[in-house]
Design an enzyme around this catalytic site. Structure first.
Site, PDB file in Angstrom:
ATOM      1  CE  LYS A  62      -6.679  13.973   0.003  1.00 28.52           C
ATOM      2  NZ  LYS A  62      -6.747  12.677  -0.655  1.00 28.52           N
ATOM      3  NE  ARG A  63      -4.891  10.023   9.910  1.00 31.21           N
ATOM      4  CZ  ARG A  63      -4.647   9.288  10.979  1.00 31.21           C
ATOM      5  NH1 ARG A  63      -5.458   8.307  11.329  1.00 31.21           N
ATOM      6  NH2 ARG A  63      -3.587   9.522  11.737  1.00 31.21           N
TER       7      ARG A  63
ATOM      8  CG  HIS B 137      -2.084  -0.845   1.174  1.00 33.55           C
ATOM      9  ND1 HIS B 137      -3.255  -0.461   0.576  1.00 33.55           N
ATOM     10  CD2 HIS B 137      -2.284  -2.106   1.619  1.00 33.55           C
ATOM     11  CE1 HIS B 137      -4.133  -1.447   0.673  1.00 33.55           C
ATOM     12  NE2 HIS B 137      -3.561  -2.461   1.298  1.00 33.55           N
TER      13      HIS B 137
ATOM     14  CE  LYS C 140     -14.195   6.634   0.382  1.00 38.67           C
ATOM     15  NZ  LYS C 140     -13.488   6.936   1.650  1.00 38.67           N
TER      16      LYS C 140
ATOM     17  CB  THR D 195     -10.416   4.973  -1.702  1.00 42.18           C
ATOM     18  OG1 THR D 195     -10.126   5.322  -0.345  1.00 42.18           O
ATOM     19  CG2 THR D 195      -9.679   3.707  -2.077  1.00 42.18           C
TER      20      THR D 195
ATOM     21  CE  LYS E 163      -3.164  10.822   2.988  1.00 40.59           C
ATOM     22  NZ  LYS E 163      -3.991  10.172   1.970  1.00 40.59           N
TER      23      LYS E 163
END
Ligand SMILES: *Cc1c(COP(=O)(O)O)cnc(C)c1O
Length: 790
Positions: free
Chosen positions: A523-524, A337, A635, A631, A529
């Site tokens: 998101k985290r 992952h 969505k 992911t 990110k």
């Protein structure tokens, strides 16, 4: 009751009976929480008979098992009712009695036994496998405390314990009859399983998620107690139960690290023992074990399954080492992952020797076996093949060598694994490597969270096949220019935006304008990110309006949602920074009608279900090559939000399906980063890009206050000076800033033509078919597990 009918009398009678025996209340007097519990128990009664039948149907088939340290399930009630196809009936019955279904739904605590994407993927896979009639059982840990509850105190993240079963857990069945013992070097622990039903859509297949809870062999020692040693009487239980106490215990100390290792071995050993016990009931020959079992390792957290299965097969079941190795590698498969080197798990040899000496010996033998194999094939054995190296055990190497399949989670990610990160291994075992692009379940992320859009889609497609076959969304493409359809789509989006505005008003005490662009990053919290990039953009926009108050700005609401790992100082600094920007913007009257910033508290699955349907713009702005798949991006797409994003993870495939012209791609690509990496000097964009220095400097020039925590100086240094473990701005925030800002300008221009915007949004919905986890699970089932449908 029976079939898919929920009869009014029976439902109400059963609820009332539950309330009387479990809350000592009548329906009239019961609280909403008590009614939620009563209703859930009644739903469980409906599930139970089908659950047993479904299990029996698969008795002699090969089954798949998902080993995961995380399951981010969220709420179960509505999801179960939807999959049982009785939600509307139940809602009607309750509302006729003056109850509000939504209010009952809100009473359920999220089962948040995971951090983010990896745990949510596990939950989507369970839903998809049951829906597609594949026998897939999940195994994990029943943490008493899931992911912490996040609060903001003066803009700083504060963590609170999440005791999610405090008021009971109507969705689990305790299975004392299937308890097993897990042996550590100097401790024996009882693993007590709890089963949760996983109801497939249509209720044909109901699979199981089995979560283990840790207990002492002697929960209570009466002899010790009677010697007036009251604490001693409980000691064993306290020590053992710590294992399933919390998700990701703080591991900054050796004690904490050991506890994590104990968690891993605890659930892996319990799960494998469980399978072996079951197998023995009907089989004798363990050389056939792999013909009935396919076990997927969700990342390396359960990698100890390789030596543990070897141990069970060779010592308990007396297979030869060679036979056991063949069975083990044929049974197990591994999903990778992450590409981030620092996230590749390794354990000090000493921990293993101390806690699991027998397992360590097996790992050592596996390590040696590989070296012999390499020598026989005339291959040198560089570091990349040393499972045990410099006194640590490389769990990823163990996982690749001890299984027959290694998969990445998006095309780009798998290619980077094959060609760069795991190139040595790919050259050695090219057939083991494969891609399985992640997906999401449309039952939760569209049918449940956006019933209005679901209804429109069903009407246009002339049926609801898309609920179990998302490729059907292709049929929406032909409405891409249909003004009437796009208007209805627009009305739905506006409705979802109003609903979110109401929710945010209540939960965040911020008034947002439903007519503004909802620009969302959820998101985290992680440096790669790049929430900081979006924060800098917002701040730059703020200063430009201050400079030029007449400048037109299409009103925008920037929404963040993110938890930072408790020990991740920088991520917490970014949260504080965003909250400071939020305060500056929201308190400035000049920003009225222009921009607002929201940072939702305690982002989680149930909050996510309200955010995705209301989004106009999906922020997917990770440094290229860092986000394995994502992911959340899927969505957003499914709910009709175009992406502003980098060429990273599944963004690439999203744009391929929905059209680059319907999304907003910017920034460095993987190849660009490779070519500038050595020479990159963030001072260049910092000095040269108009406005950039101004926003970066707010970290240190007194604009904002971090209360002497040093957080903002640390962020500033990370960008411009680097640290002993990384170069300055190693996520290329400053380099990508200008292109991001330019692309945000394009977003604004495009949005002004709302009709045209809705065309882009529609193309995203119509192109989302590929991203169903139903498709992903079919690929795992056929290409890795070799399963038959039930
Ligand atoms: C989908 C989801 C994630 C994963 O989001 P990414 O943007 O892919 O990192 C994390 N948390 C929750 C609650 C989710 O629903």
């Amino acid at each position: 009751m029976g079939g898919n009918k929920m009869d009014r009398e029976t439902l109400l009678e059963k609820m009332e009976a539950r309330l009387l025996t479990e809350a000592k209340k009548t329906m009239e007097k019961a609280s909403e929480k008590e009614k939620y519990h009563a209703l859930s128990k009644v739903v469980m009664e409906e599930i139970a008979p089908n659950w047993i039948q479904s299990e029996e149907r698969f008795t002699n088939s090969k089954k798949a098992y998902y080993l995961s340290s995380e399951y981010l399930m969220g709420r179960a009630l509505t999801n179960n009712l939807i999959n049982m196809q009785i939600k509307e009936q139940v809602e009607e019955i309750l509302e006729a009695e003056g109850m509000e279904f939504d209010a009952l739904e809100e009473q359920e605590e999220d089962a948040a036994l995971g951090n983010g994407g990896l745990g949510r993927l596990a939950a989507c896979f369970l839903d998809s496998a049951a829906t597609k009639d594949y026998p897939l059982m999940g195994y994990g840990i029943r943490y008493q405390y899931g992911i912490f509850k996040q609060e903001f105190n003066n803009g700083f993240q504060v963590e609170k314990g999440d005791d999610w079963t405090r008021d009971g857990d109507p969705w689990s069945v305790k299975r004392r009859d299937r308890a097993v013992t897990v042996q550590f070097h100097d401790e024996e622990v009882v693993a007590l399983p709890y089963d949760m039903p996983i109801v497939g859509y249509g209720k044909n297949t109901i699979n199981t998620l089995r979560l283990w809870e840790a207990h002492g062999k002697k929960a209570f020692d009466l002899e010790t107690f009677n010697r007036q040693d009251y604490q001693g009487a409980l000691e064993e239980e306290i020590k053992a139960s710590a294992i399933s106490k919390v998700l990701y215990p703080d591991d900054s100390t050796e004690e904490g690290k050991i506890l994590r290792l104990k968690q891993q071995y605890f659930f892996v050993s319990a799960s494998l023992q469980d399978l072996i016990h079951k197998y023995k009931e009907t089989h004798e020959d363990f050389r056939e074990f792999h013909r009935f079992h396919a076990i997927q390792l969700n990342d390396t957290h359960p990698a100890v399954a390789v030596p543990e299965l070897m141990r069970l097969l060779t010592t308990e079941e007396e297979l030869s080492w060679e036979d056991a190795w063949e069975v083990t590698t044929k049974t197990l498969a591994y999903t990778n992952h992450t590409l981030m080197a620092e996230a590749l798990e390794q354990w000090p040899v000493d921990f293993y020797k101390k806690l699991l000496p027998e397992i360590y010996e097996i790992i050592h033998r596996i390590h040696n076996q590989l070296l012999v194999e390499l020598r026989d094939r005339g291959i040198s054995s560089p570091e990349e093949f040393q499972i045990i190296h410099h006194d640590s055990i490389k769990m990823a190497w163990l996982s690749i060598y001890g299984t027959h399949s290694t998969n990445g989670v998006a095309e780009l990610h798998t290619n980077l694994l094959k060609n760069i990160e795991l190139k040595h291994w790919y050259d050695l075992y090219p057939d083991r490597f494969n891609n399985k692009t992640n997906g999401i379940t449309q039952r939760r992320w569209l049918l449940k969270s956006n019933p209005e859009l679901s209804e429109l889609i069903t009407e246009l497609l002339g049926g609801d096949d898309w609920v179990v076959n998302l490729e059907k969304l292709q049929g929406l493409r032909k409405y891409g220019e249909d003004e009437k359809v796009l208007e209805r789509f627009d009305d739905i989006k506006r409705e979802k935006k109003r609903e979110l505005a109401d929710f945010i008003q209540i939960h965040e005490d911020i008034t947002i304008d439903p007519e503004s662009i909802y620009d969302i990053q959820i998101k985290r919290l992680h440096e790669y990110k790049r929430q900081l990039l979006m924060a800098f953009y917002i701040l730059d926009r703020y200063y430009r309006i201050k400079d030029n108050p007449k400048e037109e700005m299409y009103p925008r609401t920037f929404i963040f949602g993110a938890k930072a790992a408790p020990g991740y100082f920088r991520a917490k600094g970014i949260i504080k920074f965003i909250n400071e920007v939020k305060k500056l913007v929201n308190e400035d009257p000049d920003m009225r009608g222009k921009m607002k910033v929201v940072f939702v508290e305690n982002y989680r699955v149930s909050y996510a279900e309200k955010l995705f349907p209301a989004a106009d713009l999906s922020e997917q702005i990770s440094t290229a090559g860092k986000e394995a798949s994502g992911t959340g991006n899927m969505k957003f797409m499914l709910n009709g939000a175009p992406t502003i994003g980098t060429y990273d993870g599944a963004n690439i495939e999203i744009v391929e399906e929905a059209g680059e012209e319907n999304n907003f791609i910017f920034g460095l690509r993987v190849e660009d980063i490779e070519s500038i990496r050595e020479s990159y000097d963030p001072k260049v964009p910092y000095e040269k890009v108009a406005g950039l220095k101004r926003v970066v400097d707010t970290l240190v020039d007194g604009t904002f206050d971090d209360e002497n925590t040093g957080m903002f100086q640390d962020l500033y240094d990370a960008l411009l000076k680097g640290a002993h473990w990384h170069k300055p701005d190693h996520y290329f925030i400053l380099q990508d800033f200008e292109d991001y800002r330019r692309t945000q300008r394009q977003v604004e221009e495009a949005y002004r033509d709302r009709k045209n915007w809705m065309k882009k949004a529609w193309a995203n919905v119509a192109g989302a078919g590929k991203f169903s986890s139903d498709r992903t699970i079919e690929q795992y089932a056929k290409e890795i597990w070799e399963l038959q449908k039930g």
